[in-house]
Design a protein around this motif. Structure first.
Motif, PDB file in Angstrom:
ATOM      1  N   SER A  17     -23.466  12.955  51.609  1.00 20.08           N
ATOM      2  CA  SER A  17     -23.981  14.274  51.263  1.00 20.08           C
ATOM      3  C   SER A  17     -22.831  15.256  51.061  1.00 20.08           C
ATOM      4  CB  SER A  17     -24.896  14.792  52.380  1.00 20.08           C
ATOM      5  OG  SER A  17     -24.142  15.025  53.564  1.00 20.08           O
ATOM      6  N   THR A  18     -23.113  16.360  50.384  1.00 22.76           N
ATOM      7  CA  THR A  18     -22.081  17.375  50.163  1.00 22.76           C
ATOM      8  C   THR A  18     -21.650  18.020  51.475  1.00 22.76           C
ATOM      9  OG1 THR A  18     -23.847  18.973  49.661  1.00 22.76           O
ATOM     10  CG2 THR A  18     -22.772  17.877  47.799  1.00 22.76           C
ATOM     11  N   LEU A  21     -18.885  15.986  52.805  1.00 27.86           N
ATOM     12  CA  LEU A  21     -17.638  16.273  52.086  1.00 27.86           C
ATOM     13  C   LEU A  21     -17.017  17.556  52.610  1.00 27.86           C
ATOM     14  CD1 LEU A  21     -18.711  15.433  48.414  1.00 27.86           C
ATOM     15  CD2 LEU A  21     -17.665  13.941  50.115  1.00 27.86           C
ATOM     16  N   PHE A  22     -17.854  18.528  52.906  1.00 31.16           N
ATOM     17  CA  PHE A  22     -17.388  19.777  53.504  1.00 31.16           C
ATOM     18  C   PHE A  22     -16.752  19.491  54.864  1.00 31.16           C
ATOM     19  CE2 PHE A  22     -18.632  24.007  55.539  1.00 31.16           C
ATOM     20  CZ  PHE A  22     -17.601  24.702  54.915  1.00 31.16           C
TER      21      PHE A  22
END
Length: 381
Positions: A17-18, A21-22
């Motif tokens: 999920s993004t 990545l964060f």
């Protein structure tokens, strides 16, 4: 496709999920901080400090990959707790540079928070089998975190002993308790670890820029930059050219109940020396890049070539754990790249870097040709 649908139905993730990545941005910062530890005090003691700090950090960072593999960040409460965990990791990373000289308490408290949030999220939101597994391994994680906190209140050499004990507990814990309750959702699991490798490799690019701060731009300097970028590319290709996909396929071919142990060894244990290798390589670049026309110290030259050698050792272990071919070739490659170390000490830094790029690339190309002759391929080849 049906396997992916089942994973979604059971609450796991199929792709990264993004938010994850964060989360990885903190890992980039952690790698940078660990690189600075060696750059500021190059030598064997710095290697020990980096190895211990990264060891305990990596165990729990990888633990969060296992967490999100089981507990998708699909609700506000889950995302909030992941962000709290991210904040604790950031606190820990801030304490890294002076963790053995005054900020060990902050490091320990941050680590304790990271561990507590990990266990709580697993226990409250994981599937039934994962909850049982985390109840078995969670107490050992707590013991490790307690040793890290205790070490933060002491000074070397006792601090080294306590943090080495914490690392030892982590390494041994999967063999002391039953971890079979965890489930590995292969596509997400392998993608997340691949992203960790790529963000770590990004640190070698950062090291190029940091090492050149304030230096006049000359042809010789640009040539060193080109060699540094070429080395980063070789390391990227060494893993992502074939092994990233081969690893996912090999793990995916195993029955669900037989994935945990090879996943643990290949992606947790084996990636540890690989990532320490990236840290040392980045430090070696930072120490050498602005001194291309001069000899460098054994510490700088050893970090540069030794880091690449460790990277190849980690890859050899990775291949062995998953039954992939070429493990011996990577070990021989590690010896070959380590042999370039004296060039930087007795001749010039740029000569060592050029030789390192050439030898490492030759190792990878020879291996690639063998893999292609065996009928295997990847998205890149």
């Amino acid at each position: 496709m049906s396997s992916n649908l089942n994973d979604r139905a059971e609450g796991g993730q199929v792709r990264a999920s993004t938010l994850e990545l964060f989360f990885d941005l903190v890992f980039v910062f952690t790698i940078t901080q660990l690189t600075h530890v060696f750059v500021h005090h190059p030598g064997w003691e710095a290697v020990l400090q980096v190895s211990l700090m990264f060891g305990v950090i990596w165990w729990m960072y990888s633990g969060y990959v296992w967490l999100t593999n089981e507990v998708a960040p699909s609700s506000s409460s889950r995302r909030t707790w992941l962000l709290v965990g991210m904040s604790a990791f950031f606190m820990l990373a801030l304490a890294v540079p002076d963790a053995f000289h005054g900020t060990g308490v902050a490091f320990g408290i941050g680590y304790l928070l990271v561990t507590a949030i990990h266990t709580a999220m697993f226990a409250s939101a994981g599937g039934a089998s994962a909850v049982l597994a985390i109840r078995r391994i969670g107490p050992l994680n707590a013991v490790s975190a307690t040793l890290v906190v205790a070490g933060g209140f002491t000074h070397p050499p006792l601090q080294y002993v306590l943090w080495a004990g914490a690392f030892a507990v982590q390494i041994l814990s999967p063999y002391l308790v039953d971890t079979a309750g965890f489930r590995v959702r292969v596509s997400h699991f392998c993608e997340r670890h691949g992203l960790v490798v790529i963000v770590a490799l990004g640190e070698s690019i950062v090291a190029l820029g940091v090492g050149l701060a304030g230096e006049p731009i000359t042809v010789a300097l640009l040539a060193m930059v080109a060699l540094g970028l070429a080395l980063a590319y070789v390391l990227w290709w060494a893993y992502f050219g074939f092994d990233d996909e081969r690893g996912e396929h090999a793990l995916g071919e195993r029955p669900d109940l037989e994935r945990v142990r090879p996943a643990l060894v290949a992606y947790d244990y084996a990636l540890y020396p690989l990532l320490v290798g990236v840290i040392l390589t980045s430090a070696g670049i930072a120490l050498s890049i602005a001194h291309g026309g001069e000899p460098v110290s054994w510490a700088a030259a050893g970090a540069l070539s030794g880091g690449v050698a460790l990277y190849f050792v980690g890859q050899s272990w990775f291949r062995t754990a998953l039954g992939l071919s070429g493990a011996r070739g990577r070990l021989l490659g590690a010896l070959a790249v380590a042999a370039t170390t004296p060039i930087g000490v007795y001749w010039l830094a740029w000569g060592q870097l050029a030789a390192l790029v050439a030898v490492a690339y030759a190792v990878v190309i020879v291996d690639d040709r063998r893999i292609l002759r065996a009928g295997q391929h990847s998205a890149y080849a």
